[in-house]
Design a protein around this motif. Structure first.
Motif, short mmCIF file in Angstrom:
data_model
loop_
_atom_site.label_atom_id
_atom_site.label_comp_id
_atom_site.label_asym_id
_atom_site.label_seq_id
_atom_site.Cartn_x
_atom_site.Cartn_y
_atom_site.Cartn_z
N GLY A 11 0.83 -1.18 -0.27
CA GLY A 11 0.07 -0.01 -0.05
C GLY A 11 0.98 1.18 0.10
O GLY A 11 2.20 1.17 0.06
N PRO A 12 0.12 2.52 -0.08
CA PRO A 12 1.20 3.66 0.12
C PRO A 12 2.09 3.82 1.27
O PRO A 12 3.14 4.55 1.09
N GLU A 13 1.77 3.27 2.20
CA GLU A 13 2.49 3.46 3.50
C GLU A 13 2.78 2.15 4.02
O GLU A 13 3.46 1.95 5.27
N ASP A 14 2.22 0.92 3.45
CA ASP A 14 2.59 -0.26 4.13
C ASP A 14 3.77 -1.17 3.32
O ASP A 14 3.41 -1.59 2.28
N TRP A 15 4.94 -0.98 3.75
CA TRP A 15 6.15 -1.21 2.98
C TRP A 15 7.03 -2.31 3.81
O TRP A 15 7.01 -2.27 5.15
N LEU A 16 7.53 -3.43 3.08
CA LEU A 16 8.55 -4.26 3.82
C LEU A 16 9.55 -4.48 2.94
O LEU A 16 9.65 -4.62 1.84
N LEU A 17 10.60 -4.53 3.80
CA LEU A 17 12.16 -4.57 3.09
C LEU A 17 12.66 -5.92 3.52
O LEU A 17 12.97 -5.94 4.88
N ASP A 18 13.01 -6.83 2.75
CA ASP A 18 13.20 -8.14 3.18
C ASP A 18 12.59 -8.63 4.41
O ASP A 18 13.08 -9.36 5.07
N GLY A 19 11.24 -8.54 4.47
CA GLY A 19 10.30 -8.94 5.46
C GLY A 19 10.25 -8.07 6.71
O GLY A 19 9.28 -8.36 7.34
N ALA A 20 10.96 -6.99 6.70
CA ALA A 20 10.72 -6.11 7.78
C ALA A 20 10.01 -4.89 7.62
O ALA A 20 10.56 -4.26 6.71
N PRO A 21 9.31 -4.27 8.26
CA PRO A 21 8.56 -2.97 8.03
C PRO A 21 9.39 -1.95 7.80
O PRO A 21 10.22 -2.07 8.58
N VAL A 22 9.06 -1.12 6.99
CA VAL A 22 9.82 0.22 6.70
C VAL A 22 8.97 1.03 6.22
O VAL A 22 8.34 0.98 5.49
N ARG A 23 9.12 2.49 6.75
CA ARG A 23 8.29 3.35 6.34
C ARG A 23 9.21 4.08 5.33
O ARG A 23 10.30 4.00 5.15
N PRO A 24 8.27 4.81 4.42
CA PRO A 24 8.98 5.33 3.11
C PRO A 24 9.86 6.44 3.39
O PRO A 24 10.83 6.52 2.76
N GLU A 25 9.80 7.21 4.44
CA GLU A 25 10.78 8.06 4.65
C GLU A 25 11.96 7.55 5.31
O GLU A 25 13.13 8.08 5.42
N MET A 26 12.06 6.23 5.69
CA MET A 26 13.12 5.44 6.33
C MET A 26 14.04 4.56 5.11
O MET A 26 15.01 4.08 5.27
N LEU A 27 13.27 4.84 3.98
CA LEU A 27 13.86 3.75 2.89
C LEU A 27 15.32 4.46 2.44
O LEU A 27 16.30 3.66 2.12
N PRO A 28 15.90 5.64 2.33
CA PRO A 28 17.12 6.08 2.23
C PRO A 28 18.06 5.40 2.86
O PRO A 28 19.07 4.82 2.48
N ALA A 29 17.93 5.40 4.19
CA ALA A 29 18.78 4.80 5.27
C ALA A 29 18.75 3.26 4.99
O ALA A 29 19.89 2.73 5.22
N ALA A 30 17.76 2.72 4.83
CA ALA A 30 17.76 1.24 4.69
C ALA A 30 18.34 0.68 3.37
O ALA A 30 18.94 -0.35 3.32
N LEU A 31 18.48 1.57 2.25
CA LEU A 31 19.10 1.06 1.05
C LEU A 31 20.49 1.70 0.97
O LEU A 31 21.10 1.49 -0.06
N ALA A 32 20.94 2.43 2.01
CA ALA A 32 22.28 3.16 1.89
C ALA A 32 23.42 1.89 1.66
O ALA A 32 24.32 2.13 0.86
N GLN A 33 23.39 0.58 2.08
CA GLN A 33 24.04 -0.16 2.09
C GLN A 33 23.92 -1.16 1.23
O GLN A 33 24.66 -2.18 0.80
N VAL A 34 22.90 -1.07 0.13
CA VAL A 34 22.52 -2.12 -0.90
C VAL A 34 23.28 -1.81 -2.04
O VAL A 34 23.31 -0.69 -2.43
N GLN A 35 23.95 -2.86 -2.52
CA GLN A 35 24.45 -2.78 -3.93
C GLN A 35 23.85 -3.73 -4.78
O GLN A 35 23.27 -4.78 -4.62
N GLY A 36 23.68 -3.44 -6.03
CA GLY A 36 23.15 -4.27 -6.98
C GLY A 36 21.48 -3.89 -7.06
O GLY A 36 20.85 -2.70 -6.75
N PRO A 37 20.64 -4.70 -7.82
CA PRO A 37 19.16 -4.39 -7.99
C PRO A 37 18.62 -4.43 -6.70
O PRO A 37 18.80 -5.25 -5.94
#
Length: 131
Positions: free
Chosen positions: A67-93
Motif C-alpha cells: 500500500g502507499p504506507e505499508d512497505w516491507l524490506l526483506d520482510g521487515a516493515p519500513v516506512r517510506p521516509e526511512m527507505l534512504p537509510a535502509a538502502l544505503a548499504q545495498v549494492q545491486g538491483p
C-alpha cells in the motif's frame, strides 16, 4: 472580398464573405486535426507468471509494496521516509514486489523516489499477493 447586391430601396448592399471563409478554414483545421490522429494502439500486456517462484527465493533486497504506507524490506516493515537509510548499504538491483492488480500510481510514485535512482529496479508481481 465583397459582393454587391441590389437592395430593395435601390442602394447597393455589400456582403462581407471573409467571416464565412474564416469559419470554413477553422472547420477544416479542426477536421484535419481530428482525422489525422493515430488510433490508439491496443497491445495486450500479459505479465509473466510462475508458480514456482516464492518471495523467499528472490535475491535480497526485496521491497514489498502492499500500500502507499505499508512497505516491507526483506520482510521487515519500513516506512517510506526511512527507505534512504535502509538502502544505503545495498549494492545491486532492488526487487519491487507488489500485487499485479495494484494501482499504477503506487508503482510510479515509488519509482520516482530519488533513493532508487542509483539502483537497478526489477519488478516482481504476484497475483493475489497480500498480507
Amino acid at each position: 472580398m465583397s459582393m454587391n447586391l441590389p437592395s430593395r430601396d435601390g442602394r447597393r448592399v455589400q456582403v462581407d464573405t471573409s467571416l464565412a471563409i474564416v469559419n470554413i478554414v477553422l472547420l477544416l483545421i479542426f477536421y484535419f486535426l481530428l482525422a489525422g490522429q493515430d488510433r490508439p494502439v491496443e497491445t495486450p500486456l500479459d505479465l509473466a507468471t510462475t508458480t514456482t517462484l516464492s518471495p523467499e527465493s528472490l535475491p535480497a533486497p526485496v521491497l514489498e509494496l502492499r500500500g502507499p504506507e505499508d512497505w516491507l524490506l526483506d520482510g521487515a516493515p519500513v516506512r517510506p521516509e526511512m527507505l534512504p537509510a535502509a538502502l544505503a548499504q545495498v549494492q545491486g538491483p532492488v526487487h519491487l514486489l507488489m500485487d499485479r492488480d495494484a494501482p499504477s500510481g503506487l508503482l510510479i510514485s515509488v519509482l520516482r523516489r530519488p533513493e532508487l535512482a542509483g539502483h537497478e529496479i526489477r519488478l516482481v508481481t504476484m497475483k493475489d499477493f497480500g498480507p
